[in-house]
Write an enzyme that holds these catalytic residues in place. Sequence first.
Site, short mmCIF file in Angstrom:
data_model
loop_
_atom_site.label_atom_id
_atom_site.label_comp_id
_atom_site.label_asym_id
_atom_site.label_seq_id
_atom_site.Cartn_x
_atom_site.Cartn_y
_atom_site.Cartn_z
N ILE A 155 0.83 -1.21 0.00
CA ILE A 155 0.00 0.00 0.00
C ILE A 155 0.86 1.26 0.00
O ILE A 155 0.50 2.28 -0.57
CB ILE A 155 -0.98 -0.02 1.20
CG1 ILE A 155 -2.04 1.07 1.03
CG2 ILE A 155 -0.25 0.09 2.54
CD1 ILE A 155 -3.20 0.94 2.00
N LYS A 194 8.44 -22.69 -11.14
CA LYS A 194 7.06 -22.21 -11.05
C LYS A 194 6.96 -20.77 -11.56
O LYS A 194 7.65 -19.87 -11.08
CB LYS A 194 6.55 -22.27 -9.61
CG LYS A 194 6.69 -23.64 -8.94
CD LYS A 194 6.00 -24.76 -9.71
CE LYS A 194 4.49 -24.63 -9.67
NZ LYS A 194 3.83 -25.80 -10.32
N LYS A 196 3.88 -19.13 -11.86
CA LYS A 196 2.64 -18.49 -11.42
C LYS A 196 2.89 -17.20 -10.61
O LYS A 196 2.19 -16.19 -10.83
CB LYS A 196 1.81 -19.47 -10.61
CG LYS A 196 0.37 -19.01 -10.37
CD LYS A 196 -0.46 -19.01 -11.65
CE LYS A 196 -0.81 -20.44 -12.05
NZ LYS A 196 -1.70 -20.47 -13.24
N LYS A 230 6.54 -19.13 -22.32
CA LYS A 230 5.29 -19.23 -21.56
C LYS A 230 5.02 -17.94 -20.80
O LYS A 230 3.91 -17.40 -20.83
CB LYS A 230 5.38 -20.42 -20.59
CG LYS A 230 4.16 -20.55 -19.68
CD LYS A 230 4.36 -21.69 -18.68
CE LYS A 230 3.18 -21.76 -17.71
NZ LYS A 230 3.38 -22.83 -16.69
N CYS A 388 35.34 6.30 12.74
CA CYS A 388 34.32 7.12 13.39
C CYS A 388 34.31 6.87 14.90
O CYS A 388 35.21 7.29 15.60
CB CYS A 388 32.96 6.88 12.73
SG CYS A 388 31.74 8.16 13.15
N PHE A 389 33.30 6.18 15.42
CA PHE A 389 33.25 5.85 16.84
C PHE A 389 34.48 5.04 17.23
O PHE A 389 34.96 5.13 18.37
CB PHE A 389 31.97 5.08 17.13
CG PHE A 389 31.56 5.04 18.58
CD1 PHE A 389 31.78 6.13 19.41
CD2 PHE A 389 30.94 3.92 19.11
CE1 PHE A 389 31.38 6.10 20.75
CE2 PHE A 389 30.53 3.88 20.44
CZ PHE A 389 30.76 4.97 21.26
N ARG A 466 28.62 13.19 15.51
CA ARG A 466 28.16 14.30 16.34
C ARG A 466 29.23 14.68 17.37
O ARG A 466 29.28 15.79 17.87
CB ARG A 466 26.85 13.91 17.04
CG ARG A 466 26.14 15.01 17.77
CD ARG A 466 24.81 14.52 18.36
NE ARG A 466 23.79 14.31 17.34
CZ ARG A 466 23.32 13.12 16.96
NH1 ARG A 466 23.78 12.03 17.52
NH2 ARG A 466 22.39 13.02 16.02
N HIS A 512 34.46 8.40 7.26
CA HIS A 512 34.05 7.07 6.77
C HIS A 512 34.69 6.80 5.41
O HIS A 512 34.06 7.02 4.36
CB HIS A 512 32.53 6.99 6.65
CG HIS A 512 31.82 6.92 7.95
ND1 HIS A 512 31.45 5.72 8.53
CD2 HIS A 512 31.43 7.89 8.82
CE1 HIS A 512 30.84 5.96 9.69
NE2 HIS A 512 30.83 7.28 9.88
N GLU A 514 35.10 4.11 3.91
CA GLU A 514 34.43 3.03 3.19
C GLU A 514 33.45 3.53 2.14
O GLU A 514 33.13 2.81 1.19
CB GLU A 514 33.70 2.09 4.17
CG GLU A 514 32.48 2.68 4.87
CD GLU A 514 32.79 3.39 6.18
OE1 GLU A 514 31.87 3.54 7.00
OE2 GLU A 514 33.95 3.81 6.37
#
Length: 547
Positions: A155, A194, A196, A230, A388-389, A466, A512, A514
């Site tokens: 939804i 399968k 379907k 198919k 970082c940390f 931070r 960072h 990475e």
Amino acid sequence: MNNKKLKSKFIFITGGVVSSLGKGITAASIGNILKNRGFKVSIQKLDPYINIDPGTMSPYQHGEVFVTNDGAETDLDLGHYERFLDENMSKSSNITAGQIYQSVINKEREGKYLGKTVQVIPHITEEIKKKIIKAAIVHQSDIVIVEIGGTVGDIESAPFLEAIRQFRYEVGYHNVLYLHTTLVPYLKKAQEIKTKPTQHSVKELRALGIQPQILVLRSEISINKEIKNKIASLCDINPQAIFEALDVDILYQIILNLFEQRIDHFILNHFQLPNNIQIDLKDWRSLINCIQNLKEKVVIGLVGKYVILHDAYLSIVESLKHAAYYYNSDIEIKWIDSEKLNSTNVKTLLNDCDGILVPHGFGPRAIEGKILAIQYAREQKIPFFGICFGMQLAVVEYARNVLFLDGANSTEIDEKTPHPVITKKIKNSNLGGTLRLGSYRCCLQKNSKSEAIYQQTTIYERHRHRFEMNPSYVSLFEKNNDFLVSGFNPEKNLAEIIELKNHPWFMAVQFHPEFLSRPLKPHPLFKSFVEAALLKNGKNIKKSKLS
């Protein structure tokens, strides 16, 4: 929506049957092929969740938060996009339902809808389309690949699917292509594929007004021509537009698999774009060949607090792999839960590691285990990399055990610590949007290990933090001629890199790295770390043909 000057082509990628099908990898692989054909390609992820961004989401819920150069906290799929394309994404590359609704509500409050009733159609869908157009303009793209998060039928995805349905009507048939990924299950007991679920998924998509022009079928075994015919017949799709994405051991093999099926030819023909450039993707073939013939093996202990979900450290793992492949080496990540690490088992758990890495994290939980790992690496001369940390805790460990600053800590952990070696400058009651984010300049000390690794004195790296090293303690740390702040930000005078002079390889960074590593261009810090880890036990250092 004004499209008169729009020259970009758009590929919309949806997913059906189940989530985690690999839409992001499919998008990145197609982007790679089209870029190699000479087109300017960008990729955008539309996430249907209501969060503004994943910045405050639990790593256990979402995995890694990937940070762009311009400071956006984004979905981890953007890491795949950057690594596969070797192109930088931006804030416009990841749009959430939260951002869309926030923008529309703000406009309503400002009176920009002139008193009209604000509805999903047209206001939400128009806002979505504007964000897609903006991504094309910001990146000046020939081709924009747009991945729709979630699964058809969710939804939450409905406004996004309606927006992309309208998009083709507004920009033209040959400017939009719909690609749908589905799962084709294989029942081992019955030895039967399968179809379907795929039929129902396409039926549901068509009921929303979207007829996919390409199907990418995820399967564990090859799908024969009869099955494809198919599916083509029942889903009203050209049999030549059905491609398979087989399960692979090496992620980058998907690029070659789709290329060898000539998916790029079908796409370019639909867009009526030039299709006469011959490419062979030889660099990617070389990488895959290298991975299939690795000579050595390196063991890296990753000591973290989110290790139950490996995706929380996805870019770090990929960066370690890039560096290991550069040295023709396989890599084993030893996942160590810092909450379970203590003084009685630290040697047992870390003794067989060639290198130890302590990554990012937030909050006080499980930090003492990380500090123990850092102390063990420092005292046992094991190559250590803090990120970082991990850097902040390396500072805390050194303060406690070398400088004997009793009770030294980060104010994130203990606001009343007598020695706040790590502090926070920005104070805000909200967590979202208060981090230091994005790319910042870092100046390297001459004749330092950092300068030797980078081979330059000014670098730019991405940040997400931070807290930072307290500047008032730097001189005390550097007094003993072992600890060196070898990288700093000149604008804020922030410590960015620390290293120990009397250790074979002990480095920690506030940023960072990475996020900047690429499969064909490993990050220099990760290369140097893996090299040091290989050398620790006298393993053969032999660069692969990729170097």
